[in-house]
Design an enzyme around this catalytic site. Structure first.
Site, PDB file in Angstrom:
ATOM      1  CB  CYS A 409      16.119  -2.621   3.490  1.00 37.59           C
ATOM      2  SG  CYS A 409      15.502  -1.434   4.679  1.00 37.59           S
ATOM      3  NE  ARG A 438       9.231  -0.820  11.462  1.00 39.56           N
ATOM      4  CZ  ARG A 438       8.819  -0.570  10.238  1.00 39.56           C
ATOM      5  NH1 ARG A 438       7.740   0.182  10.058  1.00 39.56           N
ATOM      6  NH2 ARG A 438       9.462  -1.051   9.190  1.00 39.56           N
ATOM      7  CD  GLN A 456       7.161  -5.016   6.957  1.00 38.72           C
ATOM      8  OE1 GLN A 456       8.318  -5.087   6.620  1.00 38.72           O
ATOM      9  NE2 GLN A 456       6.484  -3.885   6.927  1.00 38.72           N
ATOM     10  CG  ASP A 458      10.647  -6.622   4.110  1.00 32.95           C
ATOM     11  OD1 ASP A 458      10.347  -5.950   3.114  1.00 32.95           O
ATOM     12  OD2 ASP A 458      11.516  -6.298   4.932  1.00 32.95           O
ATOM     13  CG  HIS A 460      14.628  -5.572   0.394  1.00 34.86           C
ATOM     14  ND1 HIS A 460      14.357  -6.237   1.577  1.00 34.86           N
ATOM     15  CD2 HIS A 460      14.281  -4.272   0.600  1.00 34.86           C
ATOM     16  CE1 HIS A 460      13.888  -5.371   2.455  1.00 34.86           C
ATOM     17  NE2 HIS A 460      13.833  -4.174   1.889  1.00 34.86           N
ATOM     18  CE  LYS A 546       6.511   7.326  -0.469  1.00 34.27           C
ATOM     19  NZ  LYS A 546       6.298   7.171   0.974  1.00 34.27           N
ATOM     20  CG  HIS A 635      12.969  -0.909  -0.054  1.00 42.00           C
ATOM     21  ND1 HIS A 635      13.531  -1.074   1.186  1.00 42.00           N
ATOM     22  CD2 HIS A 635      13.869  -0.188  -0.775  1.00 42.00           C
ATOM     23  CE1 HIS A 635      14.709  -0.457   1.224  1.00 42.00           C
ATOM     24  NE2 HIS A 635      14.929   0.084   0.039  1.00 42.00           N
TER      25      HIS A 635
END
Length: 783
Positions: A409, A438, A456, A458, A460, A546, A635
């Site tokens: 992000c 991580r 991911q 992922d 945005h 969320k 997100h």
């Protein structure tokens, strides 16, 4: 054929190894069992701290009861979920009395009460004011956690009585509970301790020990737990001076705990210890090594039997076993938590990615790529460093500190702001399959479900506030389609503004309202009425509300995969803005993009508390430019971690992959060596169509070849012989349709390829080659 033989042997070896391990474990467990039963079941005399603890509790509990008895009694109204109103007295009427007044069976089923939709309350604890009351049983998620939390206290009592140990923490977890402890002289819990501990638990359950709640000051808590350095640490670290918290007592056990609990230990009718392991205090490898015992419990024995059967089925589906059997992935000690994807595993990985990319193309996403490593100033700017520093891999480069990115992000926010943006560009959907790292604790690593290196799906979405509802609706459609083709169902929760939040309440209210509208419309659009959502008040992220999505596999296990989060904070942290198209008032000018200003020569550099020169911020936040507005940042992910999603699918399908993502789609088997060339020709034609096809050229019998192909989980077995070669046909057996495995199902080769092409295009899970007799029936029906 070598490939099939390798997979078959891996399957057999895994099964044999598993059986040998089970036998060894059984023998190991059986051998010392006599020694455990020969020794004392529990310590006699018990540790002295137990009675000292009870004496202090009894004195303070008596004082508390006297103080409660002195409080004025007032009439209160208790509103039930159906709207019924019960009348009671403050500090007298308990939820247990309300439940018994309705029916004894309801009281026996009820685990805990919930007050005003938020606060969990002990059944035997008097109500203090008028309220809304819900009675929760074991089937409710919160009821289940209270039940398991109470069971952890019972386990803690058994461990104190047997070992004289220092208890640490005993929380409920997704599939039961555990208790962590330090045994005297650093001793370890043995599997031979399980039966004695379960025997003590049986005694505790029969005694129906009541759970008693007591509020205590920090000073008294430190006195009560003076013997236990772990409780001392928790008390000093978590409880502020001058405040109080609660302990709960059942029998001789008194434990630091917020509660609530079941009324008494007699509610725990079925209890079993599942495993034990070592752990570190507070999960930190620098702290003491502790012992952890895991257990599970149920209100009745039938549920325990069903749970054990479920565990047996889950063990068969373990993705780590399937990964070994099918040669999909493995791990090397030189890179813990980072999967080594083998060729067949990458076929599955790529199939998932290809599907998502197709959806991106259809839904207007733009794929981007961002660096793997950033200066820590980026994470300071975003605010993540304060929350994620312990979970990041930090590196020193050129006398600066850098971090491997744990999320995308902040990089996407920088990408948005690298030039001026117009409202005409919104919504801007940026998708990134970049590698993330991580720093998960080594003890938490578990196959593909918990790794350190992952990717991911992922993305945005930068949009206006009035576009939130439409964007979320599209995400729901994406989710329903994606999970639908995989046979997965899901649950939805809306998590709203927490106590500690950033931004304006009005902004939060608007955002939550739009999410609620989108959720309501999505629920109404489901023809079968199977999609609904729950409110999860106060559990939103600090930067915005969320939607939490739990995917349910074929065993009805919930997995957290997809996420939809609204973020108002990152656009502020990075001063993101877009031109609204509204006319700028005369005299107003658009401010220049800010950069950190160099200090004046005479200015002294700002220093931190250690006297070191403070690092300059990456960007200086600024107010909105005239004619501009902040975007909202959404997100979102569908699969989440591709590694974890692959593990979920492996267990969901039990290794029987759907054709479109299968790493082994077709095995061509010649009935004799004279038909090997035709088998290779068939395989070559299939590979030309980008199907994963192999040929079994081994000297095994036909039946063994077919069996090997089935064990290797090929979707289709194509058998070819003289008739097939002369007529350019293939004899087909379909893995998931037993009617095709015992009889011949001959198909023209070109037709077979066309049907496979359609099956792959549909991403279907149907049989494109029905039995000939079935096909004739279908034609007759159509005629």
């Amino acid at each position: 054929m070598e490939k099939v033989e390798k997979v078959t042997e891996a399957l057999k070896k895994a099964t044999i190894d598993g059986d040998e391990k089970k036998r060894a474990k059984k023998e190991k467990k059986a051998a010392p069992a006599a020694d455990a039963s020969a020794g004392p079941l529990e310590m006699n005399p018990p540790p002295s701290f137990i009675q000292e603890r009870i004496d202090l509790f009894d004195r303070l509990y008596k004082e508390q009861q006297e103080e409660i008895a002195s409080r004025p009694r007032e009439d209160i109204t208790i509103t039930m979920p159906d709207g019924t109103i019960k009348v009671g007295k403050s500090y007298e009427t308990t939820p247990a009395e309300i439940a018994k007044g309705i029916s004894n069976s309801l009281f026996k089923r009820t685990v805990v009460a919930r007050i005003d939709g938020e606060t969990l309350w002990d059944l035997e604890r008097p109500l203090e004011k008028s309220c809304k009351l819900e009675l929760l049983d074991f089937n409710d998620d919160q009821g289940k956690f209270v039940f398991w939390h109470s069971s952890a206290h019972i386990l803690g009592e058994a461990c104190e009585r047997r070992f004289g140990c220092s208890l640490c923490i005993g929380p409920p977890v997704d599939n039961g509970f555990y208790y962590e402890m330090a045994l005297p002289d650093g001793a370890a819990v043995q599997s031979t301790d399980w039966a004695p501990l379960e025997s003590i638990v049986s005694k505790v359950v029969k005694e129906k020990q009541p759970f008693q709640r007591l509020e205590m000051s920090k000073e008294d808590l430190l006195k009560m737990f003076a013997y236990n350095k772990y409780k001392q640490h928790i008390i000093k670290d978590k409880i502020e001076d001058g405040t109080k918290t609660t302990v709960y007592r059942n029998g001789p056990l008194i434990d630091l705990c917020r509660g609530p609990h079941v009324p008494d230990t007699g509610r725990i009718e079925a209890f079993a210890i599942m495993k034990n392991s070592s752990s570190y205090f507070l999960g930190d490898a620098n702290n003491d090594s502790l012992q952890r015992i895991y257990g599970v419990s149920f209100p009745d024995r039938k549920q325990m039997a069903a749970h054990k059967k479920f565990l047996e089925e889950a063990a068969k589906r373990d993705h780590r076993l399937i990964g070994k059997q099918q040669e999909l992935f493995y791990f090397e000690e030189c890179s813990p938590g980072s999967a080594m994807w083998l060729p067949h595993g990458m076929r599955i990985h790529n199939a998932i990615m290809d599907y998502i990319k197709e959806e991106y193309w259809a839904r207007g996403y733009d794929e981007v790529m961002t660096p793997n490593m950033f200066n820590v100033s980026l994470w300071e700017q975003s605010g993540h460093l304060a929350h994620y520093k312990e979970d990041m891999f930090l590196l020193d480069v050129d006398k600066e500190q850098f971090g491997l990115k744990p999320m995308n992000c902040p990089a996407h926010a920088m990408m948005f702001r690298h030039r001026e943006r117009s409202h005409k560009e919104l919504p801007l959907r940026l998708a990134d399959f970049g590698v993330l790292h991580r720093n998960e604790a080594s003890g938490a690593l578990s196959g593909l479900t918990r790794v350190r290196r992952f990717q991911q799906d992922d993305a945005h979405i930068f949009c206006r506030e009035d576009q939130i509802k439409e964007e979320v609706a599209d995400l729901f459609d994406f989710m329903r389609k994606f999970y639908g083709i995989l046979g997965l169902t899901f649950k939805l929760k809306l998590s709203t503004r927490p106590e500690k939040f950033l931004g304006e309440i009005e902004t939060w209210d608007r955002a939550e309202s739009r999410l609620k509208e989108a959720l309501d419309e999505f629920a109404a659009s489901d023809k079968d009425g199977g999609v609904s959502w729950e409110l999860n008040p106060g559990d939103g992220a600090f930067y915005g509300p969320k939607i939490d999505i739990a995917v349910l596999d074929c065993l009805n296990r919930p997995w957290q995969c997809a996420t939809i989060q609204l973020d108002f904070q990152q656009p502020q942290n990075f001063s993101l803005e877009y031109q609204t198209g509204e006319a700028v008032q005369k005299g107003e000018t658009k401010a220049a993009v800010e950069e950190p200003a160099p200090p004046a020569p005479e200015a002294e550099a700002e220093k931190d508390k250690d006297g070191k020169e403070k690092k300059k911020p990456l960007l200086i936040k600024k107010a909105l430019s005239p004619g501009c507005a902040r975007p909202v940042m959404i997100h979102r992910a569908m699969a989440g971690s591709i590694e974890r999603f692959t593990a979920i699918l492996a267990e969901h399908f039990a290794g029987k992959w759907p054709f479109w993502m299968s790493p082994r789609q077709v095995i061509v088997i010649p009935v004799g060596m004279g038909f090997l060339d035709y088998a290779k020709e068939v395989a070559a034609l299939l590979k030309k169509e980008k199907f994963y096809a192999d040929v079994d050229s081994s000297g095994n019998t036909l039946q063994k070849k077919i069996r090997n192909g089935q064990l290797a989980q090929y979707n289709f077995v194509f058998v070819v012989g003289d008739d097939e070669m002369r007529n350019r046909k293939v004899n087909i057996r379909y893995r998931d349709d037993t009617s095709t495995q015992a009889r011949d199902v001959p198909f023209d080769l070109d037709e077979a390829i066309q049907k496979l092409r359609q099956l792959k295009s549909d991403r279907g899970m149907y049989n494109p080659f029905p039995h000939v007799a079935d096909a004739k029936k279908e034609e007759e029906v159509k005629a």
